[in-house]
Design a protein around this motif. Structure first.
Motif, mmCIF file in Angstrom:
data_model
loop_
_atom_site.group_PDB
_atom_site.id
_atom_site.type_symbol
_atom_site.label_atom_id
_atom_site.label_comp_id
_atom_site.label_asym_id
_atom_site.label_seq_id
_atom_site.Cartn_x
_atom_site.Cartn_y
_atom_site.Cartn_z
ATOM 1 N N ILE A 1 5.861 -6.372 -3.006
ATOM 2 C CA ILE A 1 5.142 -6.602 -4.263
ATOM 3 C C ILE A 1 3.775 -5.933 -4.166
ATOM 4 C CG2 ILE A 1 4.215 -8.347 -5.831
ATOM 5 C CD1 ILE A 1 6.305 -10.309 -4.667
ATOM 6 N N ILE B 1 -2.271 -17.270 -4.532
ATOM 7 C CA ILE B 1 -1.266 -16.527 -3.752
ATOM 8 C C ILE B 1 -0.735 -17.420 -2.628
ATOM 9 C CG2 ILE B 1 -0.938 -14.584 -2.155
ATOM 10 C CD1 ILE B 1 -2.996 -13.023 -3.904
ATOM 11 N N GLY C 1 0.833 -1.212 0.000
ATOM 12 C CA GLY C 1 0.000 0.000 0.000
ATOM 13 C C GLY C 1 0.855 1.245 0.000
ATOM 14 N N GLY D 1 3.469 -5.620 -9.476
ATOM 15 C CA GLY D 1 2.974 -6.880 -10.007
ATOM 16 C C GLY D 1 2.055 -7.542 -9.004
ATOM 17 N N SER D 2 1.684 -8.788 -9.307
ATOM 18 C CA SER D 2 0.761 -9.496 -8.435
ATOM 19 C C SER D 2 1.480 -10.570 -7.627
ATOM 20 C CB SER D 2 -0.343 -10.172 -9.258
ATOM 21 O OG SER D 2 -1.118 -10.999 -8.406
ATOM 22 N N ALA D 3 1.035 -10.710 -6.397
ATOM 23 C CA ALA D 3 1.591 -11.723 -5.499
ATOM 24 C C ALA D 3 1.426 -13.132 -6.066
ATOM 25 C CB ALA D 3 0.896 -11.623 -4.144
#
Ligand SMILES: C[S@@+](CC[C@H](N)C(=O)[O-])C[C@H]1O[C@@H](n2cnc3c(N)ncnc32)[C@H](O)[C@@H]1O
Length: 200
Positions: A82, A143, A61, A106-108
């Motif tokens: 990330i 995830i 965040g 990016g995405s976890a």
């Protein structure tokens, strides 16, 4: 003397950035204010980072949680953060100047590839503020499996959440967690910890 990050702006300097991020992507951000320092203290203590060489944060965040972790980490450790929201990524890069921090957009779900991309090995600690109750179950499970596959033997995964979806999904992947409750946060949060067995 800790690296400079410890002295930098607290997350409360960026309340509007957090709210803006929420308005742009409500499901992924899922909160209008960042976590409290009381919650972060509990997460950092629960993550037990005194000996960790590599820590991964999922969903930093505006960086309050990132700063709290950096303050507790060893001077020679690395924190890979990330974050999926490009606005938060820009803010993190602009406001936290610490040689131990790598901010990755990016995405976890892509944890393994991201670790490879940065030439990093298995993390000792992964911690997450990702709102599992708001994202599709398949993404959440993806995830958690990525964390399970990445963690070093003896490593730990710490997730803080208001709802128990992460616990339900986490039980399917890791088994039973240890749970603590932090009331001094809006809303009150549960802090879950799962440990990977040490190498034999
Ligand atoms: C509730 S906020 C937590 C922010 C901060 N860690 C704190 O405690 O104040 C959740 C964060 O997770 C991020 N996020 C959601 N899904 C994600 C994903 N798949 N990969 C990486 N970050 C994600 C959001 O953009 C947001 O920054």
């Amino acid at each position: 003397m800790p690296p400079r990050s410890a002295q930098q702006k607290p997350a409360s300097d960026h309340p509007l950035a957090f709210l803006t991020g929420f308005l742009q992507r409500p499901k992924e951000v899922a909160s209008i204010i960042p976590s409290s320092r009381f919650l972060m203290r509990r997460v950092v203590q629960g993550a037990d980072v005194a000996h960790a060489k590599l820590v991964v944060e999922l969903g930093p965040g505006t960086g309050g949680s990132t700063r709290a972790m950096l303050r507790a980490m060893r001077p020679d450790a690395t924190l890979l953060a990330i974050e999926i929201h490009p606005g938060f990524v820009r803010l993190l890069r602009r406001t936290i100047d610490d040689p131990r921090l790598i901010v990755h957009e990016g995405s976890a779900t892509d944890l393994a590839a991201i670790l490879r991309q940065h030439g990093l090995g298995a993390p000792d600690v992964v911690f997450s503020g990702i709102p599992f109750s708001q994202i599709p179950e398949a993404v959440g499970l993806g995830i958690l499996h990525a964390v399970q596959d990445a963690l070093a033997p003896g490593g730990r995964f710490v997730a803080y959440q208001a709802r128990d979806r992460v616990e339900k999904l986490g039980r399917r992947v890791f088994g039973r967690p240890r749970v603590q409750l932090e009331l001094l946060n809006v809303p009150p949060m549960r802090v879950y910890r799962w440990d990977r067995a040490p190498a034999r």
